[in-house]
Scaffold this motif. Structure first.
Motif, PDB file in Angstrom:
ATOM      1  N   MET A   1       0.820  -1.325   0.166  1.00 51.22           N
ATOM      2  CA  MET A   1       0.045   0.141  -0.168  1.00 51.22           C
ATOM      3  C   MET A   1       0.872   1.153   0.151  1.00 51.22           C
ATOM      4  N   VAL A   2       2.032   1.223   0.495  1.00 51.58           N
ATOM      5  CA  VAL A   2       2.895   2.402   0.620  1.00 51.58           C
ATOM      6  C   VAL A   2       3.091   3.025  -0.660  1.00 51.58           C
ATOM      7  N   PRO A   3       3.741   2.271  -1.909  1.00 45.13           N
ATOM      8  CA  PRO A   3       3.680   3.031  -3.194  1.00 45.13           C
ATOM      9  C   PRO A   3       2.548   3.433  -3.667  1.00 45.13           C
ATOM     10  N   LEU A   4       1.190   3.136  -3.418  1.00 46.20           N
ATOM     11  CA  LEU A   4      -0.005   3.912  -3.896  1.00 46.20           C
ATOM     12  C   LEU A   4      -0.191   5.158  -3.086  1.00 46.20           C
ATOM     13  N   ALA A   5       0.124   4.943  -1.635  1.00 50.42           N
ATOM     14  CA  ALA A   5       0.099   6.066  -0.904  1.00 50.42           C
ATOM     15  C   ALA A   5       0.936   7.335  -1.476  1.00 50.42           C
ATOM     16  N   LEU A   6       2.278   6.771  -1.580  1.00 50.45           N
ATOM     17  CA  LEU A   6       3.067   7.765  -2.325  1.00 50.45           C
ATOM     18  C   LEU A   6       2.911   8.442  -3.609  1.00 50.45           C
ATOM     19  N   ALA A   7       2.217   7.533  -4.535  1.00 50.18           N
ATOM     20  CA  ALA A   7       1.663   8.190  -5.673  1.00 50.18           C
ATOM     21  C   ALA A   7       0.781   9.236  -5.719  1.00 50.18           C
ATOM     22  N   LEU A   8      -0.301   8.854  -4.652  1.00 50.65           N
ATOM     23  CA  LEU A   8      -1.358   9.903  -4.159  1.00 50.65           C
ATOM     24  C   LEU A   8      -0.539  11.185  -3.651  1.00 50.65           C
ATOM     25  N   SER A   9       0.279  11.133  -2.757  1.00 50.22           N
ATOM     26  CA  SER A   9       1.067  12.299  -2.328  1.00 50.22           C
ATOM     27  C   SER A   9       1.573  13.069  -3.405  1.00 50.22           C
ATOM     28  N   ARG A  10       2.422  12.404  -4.356  1.00 53.00           N
ATOM     29  CA  ARG A  10       2.973  12.980  -5.520  1.00 53.00           C
ATOM     30  C   ARG A  10       1.914  13.684  -6.405  1.00 53.00           C
ATOM     31  N   ALA A  11       0.713  13.299  -6.449  1.00 52.05           N
ATOM     32  CA  ALA A  11      -0.154  13.790  -7.335  1.00 52.05           C
ATOM     33  C   ALA A  11      -0.686  15.028  -6.597  1.00 52.05           C
ATOM     34  N   TYR A  12      -0.846  15.009  -5.349  1.00 52.49           N
ATOM     35  CA  TYR A  12      -1.276  16.158  -4.486  1.00 52.49           C
ATOM     36  C   TYR A  12      -0.016  17.164  -4.683  1.00 52.49           C
TER      37      TYR A  12
END
Length: 73
Positions: A1-12
């Motif tokens: 799940m961490v890579p997905l959370a990081l991808a969301l953070s990068r989008a923000y």
């Protein structure tokens, strides 16, 4: 799940960068700030996609600078 959370953070963070550019209308200052922060933090401007995916919560420096340089005032 961490890579997905990081991808969301990068989008923000991309959206936050765009907002900053729209508000200030000063991409040169944004680029200057990114370069100084990168030098201060010894950031890698163009990390591999795998490294970005696994570890980066913000877009890489090179991507942020390129986006600011393409921003139309």
């Amino acid at each position: 799940m961490v890579p997905l959370a990081l991808a969301l953070s990068r989008a923000y963070e991309r959206r936050a960068d765009r907002f900053a550019l729209e508000i200030t209308k000063n991409p040169a200052a944004f680029v200057s700030a990114m370069r100084r922060l990168g030098a201060q933090n010894l950031a890698e401007a163009h990390p591999s996609r795998v490294v970005q995916w696994l570890f980066y919560s913000h877009p890489p420096l090179g991507e942020r600078i390129a986006a600011a340089q393409q921003f139309k005032v």
